[in-house]
Design an enzyme around this catalytic site. Structure first.
Site, PDB file in Angstrom:
ATOM      1  N   ASP A 158      11.059  29.129   6.832  1.00 45.70           N
ATOM      2  CA  ASP A 158      10.526  29.910   7.954  1.00 45.70           C
ATOM      3  C   ASP A 158       9.908  31.227   7.499  1.00 45.70           C
ATOM      4  O   ASP A 158       9.813  32.184   8.266  1.00 45.70           O
ATOM      5  CB  ASP A 158      11.633  30.184   8.979  1.00 45.70           C
ATOM      6  CG  ASP A 158      12.014  28.941   9.762  1.00 45.70           C
ATOM      7  OD1 ASP A 158      11.471  27.860   9.469  1.00 45.70           O
ATOM      8  OD2 ASP A 158      12.878  29.045  10.653  1.00 45.70           O
ATOM      9  N   HIS A 160       8.565  24.335  10.086  1.00 43.16           N
ATOM     10  CA  HIS A 160       8.253  23.947  11.470  1.00 43.16           C
ATOM     11  C   HIS A 160       6.766  23.711  11.607  1.00 43.16           C
ATOM     12  O   HIS A 160       5.958  24.228  10.828  1.00 43.16           O
ATOM     13  CB  HIS A 160       8.663  25.047  12.463  1.00 43.16           C
ATOM     14  CG  HIS A 160      10.113  25.356  12.490  1.00 43.16           C
ATOM     15  ND1 HIS A 160      11.012  24.694  13.292  1.00 43.16           N
ATOM     16  CD2 HIS A 160      10.839  26.278  11.797  1.00 43.16           C
ATOM     17  CE1 HIS A 160      12.228  25.193  13.104  1.00 43.16           C
ATOM     18  NE2 HIS A 160      12.139  26.153  12.199  1.00 43.16           N
TER      19      HIS A 160
END
Length: 264
Positions: free
Chosen positions: A136, A176
């Site tokens: 992330d 993601h």
């Protein structure tokens, strides 16, 4: 030499999971395997044996599958040494410069990349086709938030001092799938960016499961967090932040962009 399998579990968090396998031994490393069953199924489909699990950081949407996958495979868990106690069950604590080996052929350099959290690692595969597994920290066309234990000043340093220095051909494998939203934010900040418009058109032809990969060279053209001296971005920031001077330093621009992205 390595095999990379990207797994799209189609969950609410829009996670990507990865299997990195040695083509000679069939051993595989699972990165952030929240949906551990999907990772196990993919490994079995390809004839891989998952022997290691790597968590890029301690958030539950990255570590929540550890126990299930360990129970199913006996794999060892690797993570940043500074996050090990928060994750629990970590067998190997990693630090800057450590090398993660998978089978006979795969070597991944551990980068200490704080910002999204204080203890975050990225894995870098060197060679003719370098690849960055970045959790992330860096997303396709975006940057991680700093809401849950992070610090935007550290994220800026990670971008400027580490990520921006990698070869432009480095392929980006984030934790993601946020490509479309991130492109929209860049275009909001830099409406005259033709590269972003082209990527938006390209992304529209793909499902989330087969979202196209970016390289670091792409990122420097379409990711506003790498475009900190762009005149349009600065001019539009000054409209939102009138106290900003005409020639703000790169860190200030990065922090203001991160602030805007938090509520965008």
């Amino acid at each position: 030499r390595m095999i990379i399998e990207r797994i799209w579990p189609d969950n609410a968090y829009r996670n990507f999971h990865y299997l990195i396998a040695c083509p000679e031994s069939g051993e595989a490393l699972a990165i952030d395997p929240l949906d551990w069953q999907a990772c196990l199924d993919a490994a079995r489909e390809h004839g891989f044996e998952i022997t290691q699990i790597l968590n890029t950081h301690e958030h539950r949407d990255h570590t929540g599958g550890n126990a299930g996958l360990v129970n199913a495979t006996g794999a060892r868990v690797l993570a940043h040494a500074g996050a090990a106690t928060r994750i629990g069950g970590v067998d190997v604590g990693l630090g800057k410069g450590d090398v993660v080996r998978v089978g006979h052929t795969v070597e991944l350099e551990c980068l200490d990349t704080p910002g999204h959290t204080k203890a975050h690692v990225c894995l870098l595969a060197h060679g003719d086709e370098p690849a960055l597994f970045c959790g992330d920290t860096l997303f396709n066309a975006g940057a991680g938030n700093c809401h849950n234990g992070g610090q935007p000043e550290l994220l800026y340093e990670t971008f400027a001092e580490q990520l921006a220095q990698l070869p432009d051909r480095t392929r980006i494998y984030p934790g993601h799938e946020y490509l479309t939203n991130n492109l929209a934010f860049t275009l909001d900040r830099e409406p005259d960016n033709a590269d972003v418009a082209a990527w938006q058109a390209r992304a529209a032809h793909h499902s989330a499961a087969d979202t196209p990969l970016t390289t670091l060279g792409d990122e420097k053209r379409i990711n506003t967090f790498f475009r900190l001296q762009n005149p349009t971005i600065i001019a539009r920031l000054r409209e939102r932040f009138p106290d900003l001077n005409e020639h703000p330093d790169a860190q200030t621009v990065f922090l203001k962009l991160r602030e805007l992205r938090n509520t965008w």
